[in-house]
Design a protein around this motif. Structure first.
Motif, PDB file in Angstrom:
ATOM      1  N   ASN A 147       0.828  -1.220   0.000  1.00  0.00           N
ATOM      2  CA  ASN A 147       0.000   0.000   0.000  1.00  0.00           C
ATOM      3  C   ASN A 147       0.860   1.268   0.000  1.00  0.00           C
ATOM      4  O   ASN A 147       0.452   2.308   0.523  1.00  0.00           O
ATOM      5  CB  ASN A 147      -0.954   0.020   1.205  1.00  0.00           C
ATOM      6  CG  ASN A 147      -1.983  -1.094   1.124  1.00  0.00           C
ATOM      7  OD1 ASN A 147      -2.547  -1.339   0.065  1.00  0.00           O
ATOM      8  ND2 ASN A 147      -2.209  -1.777   2.238  1.00  0.00           N
ATOM      9  N   ASP A 148       2.038   1.155  -0.582  1.00  0.00           N
ATOM     10  CA  ASP A 148       2.952   2.295  -0.680  1.00  0.00           C
ATOM     11  C   ASP A 148       2.757   2.947  -2.044  1.00  0.00           C
ATOM     12  O   ASP A 148       3.554   2.751  -2.976  1.00  0.00           O
ATOM     13  CB  ASP A 148       4.394   1.811  -0.493  1.00  0.00           C
ATOM     14  CG  ASP A 148       5.413   2.943  -0.574  1.00  0.00           C
ATOM     15  OD1 ASP A 148       4.983   4.125  -0.604  1.00  0.00           O
ATOM     16  OD2 ASP A 148       6.624   2.647  -0.621  1.00  0.00           O
ATOM     17  N   LEU A 149       1.694   3.722  -2.191  1.00  0.00           N
ATOM     18  CA  LEU A 149       1.391   4.331  -3.483  1.00  0.00           C
ATOM     19  C   LEU A 149       2.426   5.385  -3.870  1.00  0.00           C
ATOM     20  O   LEU A 149       2.723   5.569  -5.056  1.00  0.00           O
ATOM     21  CB  LEU A 149      -0.004   4.945  -3.451  1.00  0.00           C
ATOM     22  CG  LEU A 149      -1.158   3.951  -3.212  1.00  0.00           C
ATOM     23  CD1 LEU A 149      -2.492   4.667  -3.291  1.00  0.00           C
ATOM     24  CD2 LEU A 149      -1.110   2.806  -4.210  1.00  0.00           C
ATOM     25  N   ASP A 150       2.988   6.066  -2.869  1.00  0.00           N
ATOM     26  CA  ASP A 150       4.065   7.013  -3.168  1.00  0.00           C
ATOM     27  C   ASP A 150       5.264   6.288  -3.754  1.00  0.00           C
ATOM     28  O   ASP A 150       5.917   6.763  -4.695  1.00  0.00           O
ATOM     29  CB  ASP A 150       4.477   7.763  -1.902  1.00  0.00           C
ATOM     30  CG  ASP A 150       3.405   8.743  -1.426  1.00  0.00           C
ATOM     31  OD1 ASP A 150       2.580   9.143  -2.269  1.00  0.00           O
ATOM     32  OD2 ASP A 150       3.408   9.090  -0.226  1.00  0.00           O
ATOM     33  N   GLY A 151       5.545   5.109  -3.190  1.00  0.00           N
ATOM     34  CA  GLY A 151       6.648   4.299  -3.698  1.00  0.00           C
ATOM     35  C   GLY A 151       6.394   3.864  -5.130  1.00  0.00           C
ATOM     36  O   GLY A 151       7.306   3.878  -5.974  1.00  0.00           O
ATOM     37  N   VAL A 152       5.149   3.481  -5.424  1.00  0.00           N
ATOM     38  CA  VAL A 152       4.786   3.088  -6.788  1.00  0.00           C
ATOM     39  C   VAL A 152       5.086   4.222  -7.761  1.00  0.00           C
ATOM     40  O   VAL A 152       5.701   4.020  -8.816  1.00  0.00           O
ATOM     41  CB  VAL A 152       3.285   2.718  -6.863  1.00  0.00           C
ATOM     42  CG1 VAL A 152       2.852   2.565  -8.325  1.00  0.00           C
ATOM     43  CG2 VAL A 152       3.008   1.429  -6.099  1.00  0.00           C
ATOM     44  N   GLU A 153       4.660   5.419  -7.384  1.00  0.00           N
ATOM     45  CA  GLU A 153       4.835   6.556  -8.280  1.00  0.00           C
ATOM     46  C   GLU A 153       6.300   6.958  -8.425  1.00  0.00           C
ATOM     47  O   GLU A 153       6.723   7.436  -9.489  1.00  0.00           O
ATOM     48  CB  GLU A 153       3.972   7.720  -7.789  1.00  0.00           C
ATOM     49  CG  GLU A 153       2.479   7.417  -7.970  1.00  0.00           C
ATOM     50  CD  GLU A 153       1.564   8.461  -7.362  1.00  0.00           C
ATOM     51  OE1 GLU A 153       2.079   9.408  -6.715  1.00  0.00           O
ATOM     52  OE2 GLU A 153       0.340   8.343  -7.526  1.00  0.00           O
ATOM     53  N   ARG A 154       7.098   6.717  -7.382  1.00  0.00           N
ATOM     54  CA  ARG A 154       8.541   6.985  -7.500  1.00  0.00           C
ATOM     55  C   ARG A 154       9.187   6.028  -8.500  1.00  0.00           C
ATOM     56  O   ARG A 154      10.069   6.419  -9.278  1.00  0.00           O
ATOM     57  CB  ARG A 154       9.219   6.861  -6.127  1.00  0.00           C
ATOM     58  CG  ARG A 154       9.009   8.067  -5.217  1.00  0.00           C
ATOM     59  CD  ARG A 154       9.987   8.058  -4.050  1.00  0.00           C
ATOM     60  NE  ARG A 154       9.840   6.880  -3.196  1.00  0.00           N
ATOM     61  CZ  ARG A 154       8.995   6.802  -2.165  1.00  0.00           C
ATOM     62  NH1 ARG A 154       8.225   7.834  -1.859  1.00  0.00           N
ATOM     63  NH2 ARG A 154       8.931   5.712  -1.434  1.00  0.00           N
ATOM     64  N   VAL A 155       8.741   4.765  -8.469  1.00  0.00           N
ATOM     65  CA  VAL A 155       9.283   3.788  -9.418  1.00  0.00           C
ATOM     66  C   VAL A 155       8.905   4.184 -10.846  1.00  0.00           C
ATOM     67  O   VAL A 155       9.744   4.146 -11.754  1.00  0.00           O
ATOM     68  CB  VAL A 155       8.757   2.368  -9.114  1.00  0.00           C
ATOM     69  CG1 VAL A 155       9.293   1.376 -10.144  1.00  0.00           C
ATOM     70  CG2 VAL A 155       9.160   1.923  -7.713  1.00  0.00           C
ATOM     71  N   ILE A 156       7.651   4.581 -11.045  1.00  0.00           N
ATOM     72  CA  ILE A 156       7.197   4.999 -12.378  1.00  0.00           C
ATOM     73  C   ILE A 156       8.029   6.181 -12.868  1.00  0.00           C
ATOM     74  O   ILE A 156       8.453   6.240 -14.029  1.00  0.00           O
ATOM     75  CB  ILE A 156       5.704   5.393 -12.349  1.00  0.00           C
ATOM     76  CG1 ILE A 156       4.841   4.201 -11.940  1.00  0.00           C
ATOM     77  CG2 ILE A 156       5.270   5.956 -13.698  1.00  0.00           C
ATOM     78  CD1 ILE A 156       4.840   3.065 -12.911  1.00  0.00           C
ATOM     79  N   GLU A 157       8.289   7.130 -11.956  1.00  0.00           N
ATOM     80  CA  GLU A 157       9.081   8.309 -12.317  1.00  0.00           C
ATOM     81  C   GLU A 157      10.502   7.911 -12.690  1.00  0.00           C
ATOM     82  O   GLU A 157      11.078   8.434 -13.646  1.00  0.00           O
ATOM     83  CB  GLU A 157       9.095   9.286 -11.140  1.00  0.00           C
ATOM     84  CG  GLU A 157       9.781  10.606 -11.460  1.00  0.00           C
ATOM     85  CD  GLU A 157       9.744  11.591 -10.296  1.00  0.00           C
ATOM     86  OE1 GLU A 157      10.430  12.613 -10.377  1.00  0.00           O
ATOM     87  OE2 GLU A 157       9.039  11.317  -9.302  1.00  0.00           O
ATOM     88  N   GLU A 158      11.071   6.949 -11.954  1.00  0.00           N
ATOM     89  CA  GLU A 158      12.428   6.494 -12.255  1.00  0.00           C
ATOM     90  C   GLU A 158      12.483   5.809 -13.619  1.00  0.00           C
ATOM     91  O   GLU A 158      13.461   5.947 -14.349  1.00  0.00           O
ATOM     92  CB  GLU A 158      12.909   5.519 -11.172  1.00  0.00           C
ATOM     93  CG  GLU A 158      14.310   4.996 -11.427  1.00  0.00           C
ATOM     94  CD  GLU A 158      14.816   4.075 -10.320  1.00  0.00           C
ATOM     95  OE1 GLU A 158      15.489   3.088 -10.647  1.00  0.00           O
ATOM     96  OE2 GLU A 158      14.528   4.345  -9.131  1.00  0.00           O
ATOM     97  N   MET A 159      11.435   5.084 -13.960  1.00  0.00           N
ATOM     98  CA  MET A 159      11.422   4.377 -15.243  1.00  0.00           C
ATOM     99  C   MET A 159      11.406   5.349 -16.413  1.00  0.00           C
ATOM    100  O   MET A 159      12.026   5.083 -17.449  1.00  0.00           O
ATOM    101  CB  MET A 159      10.196   3.457 -15.323  1.00  0.00           C
ATOM    102  CG  MET A 159      10.234   2.293 -14.374  1.00  0.00           C
ATOM    103  SD  MET A 159       8.770   1.245 -14.563  1.00  0.00           S
ATOM    104  CE  MET A 159       9.105   0.476 -16.143  1.00  0.00           C
TER     105      MET A 159
END
Length: 503
Positions: free
Chosen positions: A229-241
């Motif tokens: 449930n770490d949605l901020d983490g999800v979005e950080r990964v997307i940004e890194e990609m």
């Protein structure tokens, strides 16, 4: 997905180059080469068909390959390995392994990659210990990145964390961990084990070792963040990609947002997904249909359905199933009936899974006769498994206190000797619950008699039977002897029940 598009462009460019070449190059030689290629492909399909239809008889693979060899059919190593890979892909691992065993008898040399495939097949058919033994017998030159990686994958698939970690450390000591694949194996294992927090930690270790995450790494990283449930983490990964974001990226993102109830963000991810989808693949449409249904967007479901039919006019069973399941989630009863009618009028082979959705939908509307009519029609048309549809009818009848009709369905399944039939614990529990509530010992005994014609009664069925006797306050002095004859162990619960009906 990006590499697939790139390959397609390269192929078109390559074909264009040939097309613009002088006629002297493209003449008879090219025609002969094309004919030879078609002949080889036809031969390979013929051989594979024979190998995949051998059944379960021991020794048939060796006999068939020997016969083909005697008949002069060219059998080269490259083709044999491909047959084995295809058999594995189609979930016939035992036959795939037998291809390698035949190759070994013919003293055909194996590469590290060959050993890796064989090791995987051994694990699938004979277990992890046999795979370990095979790996340990390999000579040092064959213990390379491929074979080490195959054994690591086996440990991870079996969720043996201790052995996987130890083997990974050994690979690292031998400088065999030079790309993301071994890390991906560990990550997949941790996802299966529900240890989601270990995935980001592994990504951090990869980066410390200057190993770049690949698309699969990013996909599992996103999944782990979503599960935490770490949605901020999800979005950080997307940004890194960044520009590396693919179909899988947005598919994961849409699923995570939908699960979190963030339907607006999920829909935005699905729109991005559509931009990156491969329209040649039906599965892409199926996924979109399913997820749009999951976020309660019927208009989008129908829109994608029309796009699918336009791109693939011959709608197959999988597409119809994806649509009818989506409509079921949306409780669109009229839509389900329409799609089912269209499918039934055009399908080449009758898929019981589609019929089961229609049966379930009718039952939700308390339209039993219509549901039964669909089932009866399926019995005449379908060569596959009927048990799920039959169970849907029986569970409905039991919930509506029509145990006599439900029992007739069960008797029919047993009488037909339907080898695909397998009753669920929910179904048997529903039968016994009805008999227990109505204190109907005779009905419960009739059920047991029917079940015993198919398979010996287990401890669960006997426990439910005895509970019916207890509810009816009926004695059964021979019950202990019946349990003994059928090899049923009497535990504390059963002893407590038996004390009430056969002290």
């Amino acid at each position: 997905m990006i590499s697939m598009y790139s390959a397609s462009r390269l192929a078109r460019r390559f074909c264009a180059t040939l097309a613009s070449a002088p006629a002297t190059i493209v003449g008879e030689a090219s025609a002969a080469a094309a004919a030879s290629t078609r002949k080889t492909a036809k031969k390979n399909r013929s051989v594979y068909k024979k190998l995949s239809n051998l059944g379960s008889k021991v020794g048939k693979m060796e006999e068939t390959l020997n016969k083909l060899s005697v008949e002069g059919v060219p059998i080269v190593k490259h083709d044999l390995v491909r047959y084995a890979k295809d058999l594995r892909k189609n979930r016939i691992p035992q036959r795939a392994l037998e291809v390698f065993e035949w190759m070994e008898k013919k003293e055909i040399a194996f590469t590290g990659s060959d050993h890796a495939i064989r090791l995987d097949l051994i694990a699938k058919t004979k277990g992890l210990e046999a795979a370990e033994s095979y790996f340990n017998t390999l000579d040092p030159s064959s213990k390379n990145r491929s074979s080490y990686g195959a054994l690591l994958n086996c440990y991870c698939v079996e969720r043996d964390e201790d052995k996987a970690k130890s083997h990974f450390d050994e690979m690292a000591d031998l400088n065999l961990v030079t790309n993301s694949l071994p890390y991906n194996n560990l990550m997949a294992m941790y996802l299966r084990l529900g240890q989601y927090d270990k995935v980001p930690s592994l990504v951090a270790v990869m980066k410390e070792k200057n190993i770049s995450p690949c698309a699969i790494t990013y996909s599992m990283w996103i999944q782990s963040c979503g599960s935490l449930n770490d949605l901020d983490g999800v979005e950080r990964v997307i940004e890194e990609m960044g520009e590396c974001s693919s179909w899988d990226t947005f598919a994961n993102l849409a699923s995570i947002y939908a699960k979190a109830g963030l339907y607006g963000k999920a829909e935005a991810a699905l729109k991005s997904l559509e931009e990156k989808m491969d329209p040649h693949k039906r599965d892409s449409f199926h996924f979109l249909i399913s997820l749009y249904a999951g976020i309660s967007k019927p208009t989008e479901v129908y829109r994608v359905w029309e796009l699918l039919k336009k791109r693939h006019p011959k709608v197959n069973n999988s597409s119809s199933l994806a649509m009818i399941q989506a409509l079921s989630r949306l409780n669109d009863f009229e839509g389900i009936k329409k799609v089912f009618k269209e499918w039934e009028s055009t399908c080449w082979t009758y898929d019981m899974r589609v019929a089961n959705v229609m049966i379930s939908s009718y039952l939700k509307e308390n339209m039993y006769e219509e549901a039964e009519a669909v089932f009866d029609g399926a019995v005449k048309k379908c060569k596959g498994q009927l048990s799920k549809g039959r169970q849907l009818l029986m569970v409905y009848l039991l919930k509506n206190d029509q145990a006599d009709l439900a029992l007739k369905h069960l008797e029919t399944a047993v009488a037909d000797q339907d080898k695909n039939w397998s009753w669920s614990s929910e179904l048997i529990g529903s039968f016994f619950l009805h008999f227990e509530k109505s204190k109907d010992v005779e009905g419960a005994e009739e059920l047991c008699k029917t079940l015993a014609k198919w398979s010996p009664l287990g401890s669960e069925s006997y426990t439910l039977l005895v509970k019916t006797y207890v509810a009816a306050e009926r004695a059964c002095h021979g019950m202990r002897e019946r349990l003994k004859e059928d090899g049923i162990e009497i535990d504390d619960e059963m002893e407590g029940l038996l004390s009430k009906i056969c002290p």
